[in-house]
Motif scaffolding. Structure first.
Motif, mmCIF file in Angstrom:
data_model
loop_
_atom_site.group_PDB
_atom_site.id
_atom_site.type_symbol
_atom_site.label_atom_id
_atom_site.label_comp_id
_atom_site.label_asym_id
_atom_site.label_seq_id
_atom_site.Cartn_x
_atom_site.Cartn_y
_atom_site.Cartn_z
ATOM 1 N N UNK A 31 0.975 -1.415 0.178
ATOM 2 C CA UNK A 31 0.066 0.061 -0.127
ATOM 3 C C UNK A 31 0.745 1.224 -0.063
ATOM 4 N N UNK A 32 0.300 1.733 -0.648
ATOM 5 C CA UNK A 32 1.202 3.649 -0.445
ATOM 6 C C UNK A 32 0.273 5.078 -0.312
ATOM 7 N N UNK A 33 0.936 5.680 -0.132
ATOM 8 C CA UNK A 33 0.020 7.249 0.599
ATOM 9 C C UNK A 33 0.533 7.539 -1.013
ATOM 10 N N UNK A 34 0.823 7.816 -2.230
ATOM 11 C CA UNK A 34 1.770 8.565 -3.048
ATOM 12 C C UNK A 34 1.312 7.621 -4.642
ATOM 13 N N UNK A 35 -0.519 8.823 -5.072
ATOM 14 C CA UNK A 35 -0.421 8.242 -6.388
ATOM 15 C C UNK A 35 -0.051 7.815 -7.502
ATOM 16 N N UNK A 36 0.908 8.937 -7.389
ATOM 17 C CA UNK A 36 1.860 8.400 -8.717
ATOM 18 C C UNK A 36 2.387 7.112 -8.553
ATOM 19 N N UNK A 37 3.424 6.866 -7.563
ATOM 20 C CA UNK A 37 4.291 5.964 -7.168
ATOM 21 C C UNK A 37 3.204 4.808 -7.619
ATOM 22 N N UNK A 38 2.096 4.875 -7.677
ATOM 23 C CA UNK A 38 0.907 3.373 -7.393
ATOM 24 C C UNK A 38 0.792 3.043 -8.845
ATOM 25 N N UNK A 39 0.419 3.777 -9.570
ATOM 26 C CA UNK A 39 0.092 4.275 -10.491
ATOM 27 C C UNK A 39 1.840 3.434 -11.822
ATOM 28 N N UNK A 40 2.675 4.125 -11.349
ATOM 29 C CA UNK A 40 3.655 2.853 -11.554
ATOM 30 C C UNK A 40 3.679 2.146 -11.728
ATOM 31 N N UNK A 41 3.840 1.251 -10.437
ATOM 32 C CA UNK A 41 3.827 0.260 -9.866
ATOM 33 C C UNK A 41 2.447 -0.782 -10.457
ATOM 34 N N UNK A 42 1.062 -0.043 -10.632
ATOM 35 C CA UNK A 42 0.323 -0.916 -11.353
ATOM 36 C C UNK A 42 0.672 -1.117 -12.437
ATOM 37 N N UNK A 43 1.312 -0.560 -13.207
ATOM 38 C CA UNK A 43 1.668 0.020 -14.568
ATOM 39 C C UNK A 43 2.623 -1.425 -15.662
ATOM 40 N N UNK A 44 3.441 -1.770 -13.816
ATOM 41 C CA UNK A 44 4.677 -2.375 -14.423
ATOM 42 C C UNK A 44 4.123 -4.214 -13.733
#
Length: 61
Positions: free
Chosen positions: A1-14
């Motif tokens: 889990x992350x508090x940073x949406x941009x970081x979560x989006x990058x991980x989701x795509x990867x």
């Protein structure tokens, strides 16, 4: 889990490209998480984005 949406989006795509399956970026309380679509099922979370390794990302709303 992350508090940073941009970081979560990058991980989701990867993750979608690595697993070659659709993953869902969701929000639970004030955190973001990513799971393959078939594992999320009826969880009480807010789905934000769907990442398909073949067609890219799209907003669920």
């Amino acid at each position: 889990m992350s508090h940073n949406l941009e970081l979560a989006q990058k991980h989701a795509w990867k993750l979608a490209r690595t697993l070659m399956t659709t993953v869902i970026l969701f929000q639970s309380d004030d955190q973001y998480g990513v799971l393959p679509e078939d594992e999320l099922e009826d969880a009480e979370v807010t789905r934000l984005f769907e990442y398909d390794p073949y067609t890219g990302a799209r907003s669920v709303h």
